[in-house]
Design an enzyme around this catalytic site. Structure first.
Site, PDB file in Angstrom:
ATOM      1  N   TRP A   1     -24.572  33.330  -4.296  1.00  0.00           N
ATOM      2  CA  TRP A   1     -25.218  33.655  -5.555  1.00  0.00           C
ATOM      3  C   TRP A   1     -26.653  33.139  -5.508  1.00  0.00           C
ATOM      4  CZ3 TRP A   1     -22.966  36.915  -8.752  1.00  0.00           C
ATOM      5  CH2 TRP A   1     -23.503  37.096 -10.024  1.00  0.00           C
TER       6      TRP A   1
ATOM      7  N   PHE B   1     -19.269  27.515  -7.844  1.00  0.00           N
ATOM      8  CA  PHE B   1     -17.979  26.942  -8.208  1.00  0.00           C
ATOM      9  C   PHE B   1     -17.094  26.717  -6.990  1.00  0.00           C
ATOM     10  CE2 PHE B   1     -13.685  27.030 -10.073  1.00  0.00           C
ATOM     11  CZ  PHE B   1     -13.840  26.103 -11.099  1.00  0.00           C
ATOM     12  N   GLU B   2     -17.282  27.516  -5.948  1.00  0.00           N
ATOM     13  CA  GLU B   2     -16.459  27.424  -4.746  1.00  0.00           C
ATOM     14  C   GLU B   2     -16.975  26.393  -3.734  1.00  0.00           C
ATOM     15  OE1 GLU B   2     -15.607  30.787  -7.030  1.00  0.00           O
ATOM     16  OE2 GLU B   2     -17.539  30.469  -6.051  1.00  0.00           O
TER      17      GLU B   2
ATOM     18  N   CYS C   1     -27.282  27.396  -6.463  1.00  0.00           N
ATOM     19  CA  CYS C   1     -28.248  27.457  -7.554  1.00  0.00           C
ATOM     20  C   CYS C   1     -27.599  28.122  -8.754  1.00  0.00           C
ATOM     21  CB  CYS C   1     -29.488  28.236  -7.115  1.00  0.00           C
ATOM     22  SG  CYS C   1     -30.728  28.411  -8.410  1.00  0.00           S
TER      23      CYS C   1
ATOM     24  N   ILE D   1     -28.609  29.033 -12.547  1.00  0.00           N
ATOM     25  CA  ILE D   1     -29.731  29.121 -13.485  1.00  0.00           C
ATOM     26  C   ILE D   1     -29.185  29.271 -14.899  1.00  0.00           C
ATOM     27  CG2 ILE D   1     -31.775  30.454 -14.141  1.00  0.00           C
ATOM     28  CD1 ILE D   1     -31.987  31.277 -11.162  1.00  0.00           C
TER      29      ILE D   1
ATOM     30  N   GLU E   1     -27.815  32.631 -21.186  1.00  0.00           N
ATOM     31  CA  GLU E   1     -27.617  32.678 -22.634  1.00  0.00           C
ATOM     32  C   GLU E   1     -26.391  31.896 -23.086  1.00  0.00           C
ATOM     33  OE1 GLU E   1     -27.547  36.770 -23.790  1.00  0.00           O
ATOM     34  OE2 GLU E   1     -29.601  37.127 -23.111  1.00  0.00           O
TER      35      GLU E   1
ATOM     36  N   HIS F   1     -22.447  28.493 -19.402  1.00  0.00           N
ATOM     37  CA  HIS F   1     -21.752  28.583 -18.116  1.00  0.00           C
ATOM     38  C   HIS F   1     -22.333  27.624 -17.090  1.00  0.00           C
ATOM     39  CE1 HIS F   1     -25.214  30.860 -16.702  1.00  0.00           C
ATOM     40  NE2 HIS F   1     -24.718  30.757 -15.493  1.00  0.00           N
TER      41      HIS F   1
ATOM     42  N   PHE G   1     -24.496  16.966  -2.925  1.00  0.00           N
ATOM     43  CA  PHE G   1     -24.722  17.863  -4.055  1.00  0.00           C
ATOM     44  C   PHE G   1     -26.123  18.463  -3.917  1.00  0.00           C
ATOM     45  CE2 PHE G   1     -26.120  18.641  -8.461  1.00  0.00           C
ATOM     46  CZ  PHE G   1     -25.036  19.303  -9.002  1.00  0.00           C
TER      47      PHE G   1
ATOM     48  N   ARG H   1     -38.461  24.612  -6.482  1.00  0.00           N
ATOM     49  CA  ARG H   1     -37.664  23.585  -5.811  1.00  0.00           C
ATOM     50  C   ARG H   1     -37.022  24.082  -4.518  1.00  0.00           C
ATOM     51  NH1 ARG H   1     -38.532  22.939 -10.809  1.00  0.00           N
ATOM     52  NH2 ARG H   1     -38.527  20.904 -11.815  1.00  0.00           N
TER      53      ARG H   1
END
Length: 171
Positions: A31, A66-67, A89, A91, A94, A97, A122, A136
């Site tokens: 992602w 998440f994985e 990453c 981001i 709205e 999450h 991490f 970054r």
């Protein structure tokens, strides 16, 4: 008045670490690939500067942030890695999450590090905008991939120095 440091990736401590014998894995989220691939490139560059060989590097991709913890766990269980760098990453959008994902990844990697006694780094960016992420991942704030790799090198070296000295903390 102190000047605010712009490039947060200036690291010196890992430059003296010899990673010749380190076996390292990297788990990278697919992602936001323009960010995660830049982080990966910087991490690998830092590891190679520390003499970690290509043969001792394993890179795997997972669907999303998440994985990352389960990918790290699978790698630690498979081939005797000294540690894992997890890059991703998330981001802000709205909804909240990003908070759920970031907290789950942080908790998962912390638990995995403690249980395995191996560093699970991490390297998850948690910016509010794509611009902040780019800043970054090679932009005006440096590249957090360098920092993640430097952290891993330092933690593996610490563990090896304590193991070689025969020191234990009682469990």
């Amino acid at each position: 008045m102190a000047k605010k440091k712009k490039n947060l990736s200036e690291i010196a401590s890992s430059e003296q670490i010899d990673g010749t014998k380190f076996k390292v894995a990297l788990v990278v989220s697919r992602w936001n690939p323009e960010i995660t691939e830049a982080l990966l490139e910087a991490s690998v560059e830092t590891l190679k500067k520390a003499k970690v060989s290509e043969e001792n590097l394993k890179i795997v991709h997972v669907p999303g942030a998440f994985e990352l913890p389960v990918g790290a766990k699978m790698l630690l269980a498979s081939e005797g890695y000294d540690g894992v760098i997890c890059l991703g990453c998330v981001i802000k959008g709205e909804t909240a999450h990003n908070e759920y994902i970031s907290n789950a990844v942080a908790t998962g990697l912390t638990q995995l590090s403690l249980i395995s006694s191996k560093p699970c780094i991490f390297g998850l960016l948690t910016p509010n905008t794509m611009e902040q992420a780019l800043d970054r991942a090679g932009g005006k704030h440096g590249n957090k991939g360098h920092e993640a790799a430097a952290t891993l090198l330092e933690m593996i070296a610490l563990k090896q120095s304590l193991t070689q000295a025969g020191k234990k903390i009682g469990f």
